[in-house]
Write a protein that holds these residues in place. Structure first.
Motif, PDB file in Angstrom:
ATOM      1  N   VAL A 159      -7.841 -10.897   6.062  1.00 17.57           N
ATOM      2  CA  VAL A 159      -7.662  -9.618   6.469  1.00 17.57           C
ATOM      3  C   VAL A 159      -6.076  -9.146   6.337  1.00 17.57           C
ATOM      4  O   VAL A 159      -5.354  -9.778   6.847  1.00 17.57           O
ATOM      5  CB  VAL A 159      -7.865  -9.352   8.129  1.00 17.57           C
ATOM      6  CG1 VAL A 159      -7.837  -8.081   8.451  1.00 17.57           C
ATOM      7  CG2 VAL A 159      -9.383  -9.752   8.376  1.00 17.57           C
ATOM      8  N   ALA A 160      -6.063  -8.055   5.641  1.00 22.99           N
ATOM      9  CA  ALA A 160      -4.542  -7.764   5.247  1.00 22.99           C
ATOM     10  C   ALA A 160      -4.534  -6.188   5.717  1.00 22.99           C
ATOM     11  O   ALA A 160      -5.488  -5.519   5.896  1.00 22.99           O
ATOM     12  CB  ALA A 160      -4.327  -7.807   3.787  1.00 22.99           C
ATOM     13  N   ALA A 161      -3.026  -5.784   6.001  1.00 24.50           N
ATOM     14  CA  ALA A 161      -2.933  -4.345   6.486  1.00 24.50           C
ATOM     15  C   ALA A 161      -1.560  -3.971   5.761  1.00 24.50           C
ATOM     16  O   ALA A 161      -0.975  -4.879   4.973  1.00 24.50           O
ATOM     17  CB  ALA A 161      -2.510  -4.452   7.826  1.00 24.50           C
ATOM     18  N   GLY A 162      -1.499  -2.374   5.271  1.00 23.94           N
ATOM     19  CA  GLY A 162      -0.510  -2.177   4.652  1.00 23.94           C
ATOM     20  C   GLY A 162      -0.081  -0.865   4.837  1.00 23.94           C
ATOM     21  O   GLY A 162      -0.894  -0.043   5.573  1.00 23.94           O
ATOM     22  N   GLY A 163       0.864  -0.071   4.270  1.00 21.11           N
ATOM     23  CA  GLY A 163       1.234   1.075   4.547  1.00 21.11           C
ATOM     24  C   GLY A 163       2.498   1.460   3.643  1.00 21.11           C
ATOM     25  O   GLY A 163       2.959   0.796   2.879  1.00 21.11           O
ATOM     26  N   LEU A 164       2.653   2.838   3.483  1.00 22.06           N
ATOM     27  CA  LEU A 164       3.594   3.089   2.350  1.00 22.06           C
ATOM     28  C   LEU A 164       4.412   4.506   3.232  1.00 22.06           C
ATOM     29  O   LEU A 164       3.917   5.193   3.864  1.00 22.06           O
ATOM     30  CB  LEU A 164       2.977   3.738   1.258  1.00 22.06           C
ATOM     31  CG  LEU A 164       3.586   4.640   0.471  1.00 22.06           C
ATOM     32  CD1 LEU A 164       4.543   3.984  -0.668  1.00 22.06           C
ATOM     33  CD2 LEU A 164       2.690   5.483  -0.545  1.00 22.06           C
ATOM     34  N   ILE A 165       5.773   4.481   2.767  1.00 21.68           N
ATOM     35  CA  ILE A 165       6.512   5.571   3.428  1.00 21.68           C
ATOM     36  C   ILE A 165       7.685   6.004   2.260  1.00 21.68           C
ATOM     37  O   ILE A 165       7.960   5.186   1.285  1.00 21.68           O
ATOM     38  CB  ILE A 165       7.246   5.149   4.564  1.00 21.68           C
ATOM     39  CG1 ILE A 165       7.921   6.323   5.454  1.00 21.68           C
ATOM     40  CG2 ILE A 165       8.366   4.099   4.383  1.00 21.68           C
ATOM     41  CD1 ILE A 165       8.521   6.079   6.587  1.00 21.68           C
ATOM     42  N   GLU A 166       7.755   7.380   2.308  1.00 17.81           N
ATOM     43  CA  GLU A 166       8.744   7.718   1.451  1.00 17.81           C
ATOM     44  C   GLU A 166      10.317   7.550   2.061  1.00 17.81           C
ATOM     45  O   GLU A 166      10.288   8.070   3.283  1.00 17.81           O
ATOM     46  CB  GLU A 166       8.732   9.237   0.812  1.00 17.81           C
ATOM     47  CG  GLU A 166       9.855   9.839  -0.125  1.00 17.81           C
ATOM     48  CD  GLU A 166       9.327  11.049  -0.274  1.00 17.81           C
ATOM     49  OE1 GLU A 166      10.379  11.622  -1.270  1.00 17.81           O
ATOM     50  OE2 GLU A 166       8.473  11.801  -0.120  1.00 17.81           O
ATOM     51  N   LEU A 167      11.231   7.057   1.575  1.00 17.13           N
ATOM     52  CA  LEU A 167      12.512   6.761   2.119  1.00 17.13           C
ATOM     53  C   LEU A 167      13.369   8.129   1.857  1.00 17.13           C
ATOM     54  O   LEU A 167      13.563   8.814   0.839  1.00 17.13           O
ATOM     55  CB  LEU A 167      13.258   5.812   1.274  1.00 17.13           C
ATOM     56  CG  LEU A 167      12.552   4.330   1.399  1.00 17.13           C
ATOM     57  CD1 LEU A 167      13.282   3.276   0.579  1.00 17.13           C
ATOM     58  CD2 LEU A 167      12.430   3.817   2.749  1.00 17.13           C
ATOM     59  N   THR A 168      14.314   8.278   2.919  1.00 16.51           N
ATOM     60  CA  THR A 168      15.112   9.384   2.792  1.00 16.51           C
ATOM     61  C   THR A 168      16.393   9.147   2.279  1.00 16.51           C
ATOM     62  O   THR A 168      16.671   7.919   2.271  1.00 16.51           O
ATOM     63  CB  THR A 168      15.429   9.863   4.405  1.00 16.51           C
ATOM     64  OG1 THR A 168      16.475   8.841   5.054  1.00 16.51           O
ATOM     65  CG2 THR A 168      14.076  10.502   5.110  1.00 16.51           C
ATOM     66  N   PRO A 169      17.238  10.068   1.928  1.00 13.67           N
ATOM     67  CA  PRO A 169      18.537   9.570   1.270  1.00 13.67           C
ATOM     68  C   PRO A 169      19.258   8.771   2.089  1.00 13.67           C
ATOM     69  O   PRO A 169      20.060   7.969   1.604  1.00 13.67           O
ATOM     70  CB  PRO A 169      19.025  10.937   0.802  1.00 13.67           C
ATOM     71  CG  PRO A 169      17.704  11.999   0.657  1.00 13.67           C
ATOM     72  CD  PRO A 169      17.024  11.502   1.743  1.00 13.67           C
ATOM     73  N   ASP A 170      19.281   9.062   3.419  1.00 11.75           N
ATOM     74  CA  ASP A 170      20.214   8.319   4.407  1.00 11.75           C
ATOM     75  C   ASP A 170      19.718   6.878   4.427  1.00 11.75           C
ATOM     76  O   ASP A 170      20.396   5.859   4.407  1.00 11.75           O
ATOM     77  CB  ASP A 170      20.213   8.863   5.694  1.00 11.75           C
ATOM     78  CG  ASP A 170      21.083  10.164   5.792  1.00 11.75           C
ATOM     79  OD1 ASP A 170      21.840  10.438   4.820  1.00 11.75           O
ATOM     80  OD2 ASP A 170      20.567  11.029   6.655  1.00 11.75           O
ATOM     81  N   LEU A 209       3.016  -4.823   3.218  1.00 11.44           N
ATOM     82  CA  LEU A 209       1.828  -5.563   3.071  1.00 11.44           C
ATOM     83  C   LEU A 209       1.854  -6.825   4.003  1.00 11.44           C
ATOM     84  O   LEU A 209       2.793  -7.669   4.060  1.00 11.44           O
ATOM     85  CB  LEU A 209       1.412  -6.070   1.876  1.00 11.44           C
ATOM     86  CG  LEU A 209       1.294  -4.948   0.493  1.00 11.44           C
ATOM     87  CD1 LEU A 209       0.818  -5.790  -0.718  1.00 11.44           C
ATOM     88  CD2 LEU A 209       0.030  -4.022   0.919  1.00 11.44           C
ATOM     89  N   ILE A 210       1.101  -6.924   4.926  1.00  8.30           N
ATOM     90  CA  ILE A 210       0.885  -8.090   5.845  1.00  8.30           C
ATOM     91  C   ILE A 210      -0.356  -8.702   5.453  1.00  8.30           C
ATOM     92  O   ILE A 210      -1.673  -8.218   5.513  1.00  8.30           O
ATOM     93  CB  ILE A 210       0.992  -7.561   7.236  1.00  8.30           C
ATOM     94  CG1 ILE A 210       2.419  -6.897   7.826  1.00  8.30           C
ATOM     95  CG2 ILE A 210       0.766  -8.676   8.448  1.00  8.30           C
ATOM     96  CD1 ILE A 210       2.310  -6.405   9.061  1.00  8.30           C
ATOM     97  N   HIS A 211      -0.236 -10.078   5.453  1.00  4.47           N
ATOM     98  CA  HIS A 211      -1.230 -11.024   4.998  1.00  4.47           C
ATOM     99  C   HIS A 211      -1.312 -12.327   5.783  1.00  4.47           C
ATOM    100  O   HIS A 211      -0.250 -12.539   5.967  1.00  4.47           O
ATOM    101  CB  HIS A 211      -1.326 -10.984   3.433  1.00  4.47           C
ATOM    102  CG  HIS A 211      -2.063 -12.117   2.660  1.00  4.47           C
ATOM    103  ND1 HIS A 211      -2.218 -13.461   2.865  1.00  4.47           N
ATOM    104  CD2 HIS A 211      -3.394 -11.783   2.126  1.00  4.47           C
ATOM    105  CE1 HIS A 211      -3.335 -13.893   2.100  1.00  4.47           C
ATOM    106  NE2 HIS A 211      -4.022 -12.849   1.664  1.00  4.47           N
ATOM    107  N   PRO A 212      -2.118 -13.190   5.843  1.00  2.00           N
ATOM    108  CA  PRO A 212      -2.083 -14.196   6.525  1.00  2.00           C
ATOM    109  C   PRO A 212      -1.080 -15.200   6.004  1.00  2.00           C
ATOM    110  O   PRO A 212      -0.399 -15.833   6.645  1.00  2.00           O
ATOM    111  CB  PRO A 212      -3.323 -14.981   6.582  1.00  2.00           C
ATOM    112  CG  PRO A 212      -4.283 -13.802   6.673  1.00  2.00           C
ATOM    113  CD  PRO A 212      -3.770 -12.624   5.637  1.00  2.00           C
TER     114      PRO A 212
END
Length: 234
Positions: A159-170, A209-212
C-alpha cells in the motif's frame, strides 16, 4: 586562473571548462570560503549560505560540474550535479540532484546566475525504491500538463501513499521542506494534471511517495514560456 576570452558565443570553451573545474573543486573541498575567489560580491554570501545549509543536511557529498553549450545571449551554461547522504531522526537519506545554470563570468569570477533547470530525488529506507519521474522541463503559458511519478516495479500487496504541492518562491529560496498532503495511491504511482500560469516564469513542484520500502521526495522546476520557439530550446 583562467581568463575569459569573449567570442561570438560568449566565453571560449576552455575558459568555461576551467571555471567549471575550479567550481567543482571548491564544492568538493567542504570549505565555503573557497567561493570567495569564484563569485562576485553580490553572489558570494548567497552561495555560501546555500552551500553551508546543504552541507549540514548532507555531510557526505560528491559534486560534478560540466560546461555546456552557451546560450544565444552569450551567457555560459553549467550543469551542476550532486549525490549525497545524511541522517535525520534515525533515518538514512540519499540525495541525487542537478541544476543547469546560466552564468556570466568576468575575470574568472561568476557575477550573475540564473537557474534554468532543477531536479532532485531524495530517498530513505534500506532499499533503492525504483521510480520514474515524468515532469516536463518547459511548458507553454496557460497549458495543462501531466506530472507522473511511476513505481517501476509492481506494487503487489503493498500500500502506497503520495501527494503533490507547488512550491512558493520563499520555499525554493530557503530550501525549506514542504508539507505535502498524502492520499492512497492506486495504479502504480502518482498521476496529476496541472495548470501552467498565464504569464511566463517558473513553476516548481514537490512530490512525496510513501511505500513500505521507503519514502521518496522529488522536486522539479518547470519553465513556463510564451512561444513554441522558446519551448524548443528546452
Amino acid at each position: 586562473m583562467p581568463t575569459p576570452l569573449l567570442a561570438a558565443g560568449g566565453m571560449a570553451p576552455s575558459a568555461v571548462e576551467g571555471y567549471g573545474s575550479r567550481l567543482e573543486m571548491a564544492l568538493n573541498s567542504g570549505d565555503s570560503d573557497d567561493f570567495n575567489h569564484l563569485t562576485g560580491p553580490d553572489l558570494t554570501s548567497t552561495v555560501q549560505r546555500r552551500y553551508d545549509r546543504f552541507a549540514t543536511d548532507f555531510p557526505e557529498t560528491r559534486w560534478r560540474v560540466e560546461a555546456m553549450d552557451p546560450l544565444d545571449d552569450g551567457r555560459s551554461r553549467l550543469r551542476v550535479a550532486v549525490s549525497g547522504s545524511g541522517t535525520a531522526d534515525g533515518q538514512n537519506y540519499r540525495l541525487e540532484a542537478s541544476q543547469v545554470l546560466a552564468v556570466r563570468i568576468e575575470a574568472g569570477v561568476m557575477v550573475e546566475e540564473e537557474l534554468l533547470e532543477e531536479q532532485s530525488l531524495l530517498r530513505s529506507g534500506a532499499n533503492e525504491l525504483p521510480i520514474t519521474l515524468q515532469i516536463p522541463t518547459a511548458v507553454l503559458t496557460g497549458s495543462r500538463y501531466d506530472i507522473d511519478v511511476i513505481f517501476d516495479e509492481p506494487l503487489g500487496q503493498a500500500v502506497a501513499a503520495g501527494g503533490l504541492i507547488e512550491l512558493t518562491p520563499d520555499q525554493r529560496l530557503e530550501q525549506r521542506p514542504p508539507l505535502v498532503q498524502l492520499a492512497p495511491l492506486g495504479g502504480g504511482g502518482l498521476f496529476k494534471q496541472v495548470q501552467a500560469p498565464q504569464q511566463s516564469g517558473v513553476q516548481a513542484w514537490a512530490v512525496m511517495l510513501i511505500h513500505p520500502d521507503g519514502v521518496v521526495t522529488a522536486t522539479k522546476q518547470v519553465r513556463v514560456v510564451d512561444t513554441e520557439t522558446e519551448l524548443a530550446r528546452y
